[in-house]
Scaffold this active site. Structure first.
Site, PDB file in Angstrom:
ATOM      1  N   LEU A  81       8.814  -1.479   1.788  1.00  0.00           N
ATOM      2  CA  LEU A  81       7.509  -0.850   1.906  1.00  0.00           C
ATOM      3  C   LEU A  81       7.130  -0.307   0.539  1.00  0.00           C
ATOM      4  CD1 LEU A  81       7.922   1.058   5.273  1.00  0.00           C
ATOM      5  CD2 LEU A  81       6.730  -1.102   4.877  1.00  0.00           C
ATOM      6  N   CYS A  82       5.847  -0.109   0.311  1.00  0.00           N
ATOM      7  CA  CYS A  82       5.393   0.286  -1.027  1.00  0.00           C
ATOM      8  C   CYS A  82       6.031   1.588  -1.519  1.00  0.00           C
ATOM      9  CB  CYS A  82       3.874   0.371  -1.080  1.00  0.00           C
ATOM     10  SG  CYS A  82       3.153  -1.218  -1.532  1.00  0.00           S
ATOM     11  N   VAL A  83       6.298   2.523  -0.627  1.00  0.00           N
ATOM     12  CA  VAL A  83       6.929   3.772  -1.056  1.00  0.00           C
ATOM     13  C   VAL A  83       8.283   3.470  -1.700  1.00  0.00           C
ATOM     14  CG1 VAL A  83       7.951   5.930  -0.246  1.00  0.00           C
ATOM     15  CG2 VAL A  83       5.740   5.185   0.648  1.00  0.00           C
ATOM     16  N   ASP A 104       5.082  -6.236   0.841  1.00  0.00           N
ATOM     17  CA  ASP A 104       4.328  -5.277   1.645  1.00  0.00           C
ATOM     18  C   ASP A 104       2.846  -5.628   1.546  1.00  0.00           C
ATOM     19  OD1 ASP A 104       2.848  -3.030   2.561  1.00  0.00           O
ATOM     20  OD2 ASP A 104       4.502  -1.691   2.092  1.00  0.00           O
TER      21      ASP A 104
END
Length: 103
Positions: free
Chosen positions: A19-21, A46
């Site tokens: 995920l981008c985080v 993502d």
């Protein structure tokens, strides 16, 4: 509209499946102490990456170069590190901590 070729990468950050985080956490760690001018290709699956990566570059001051064709068909995005970009927190790369002390 003329599309300029994106330079070959000096560094590839593989964020496949992240995920981008988590991708931003990995990206921030990988580019720490890299020289300005370094071209980074980021593999990012993502669906939010086409929005998040340019936004992160805008926030930090790095140059977002755009999507890059990939022979394997993976989604790849390029950026160029710049001198004087804002540092981000190691635990929260979406939060800046100020200008670098030695650009």
């Amino acid at each position: 509209m003329t599309v300029l070729p994106v330079p070959a990468p000096d560094l590839v950050v593989d964020g496949t499946g992240l995920l981008c985080v988590t991708l931003l956490l990995r990206l921030r760690k990988e580019i720490d102490d890299r020289a300005p001018g370094t071209v980074v290709h980021v593999v990012a699956t993502d669906p939010a990456a086409p929005l998040d990566l340019p936004a992160w570059c805008h926030m930090t001051g790095h140059d977002y170069l755009g999507p890059v064709p990939d022979p394997e068909g993976r989604p790849v995005y390029a950026l160029r590190l710049v001198a004087g970009a804002l540092d981000t927190r190691p635990d929260a790369p979406w939060r800046s901590v100020g200008r670098r002390s030695n650009p």
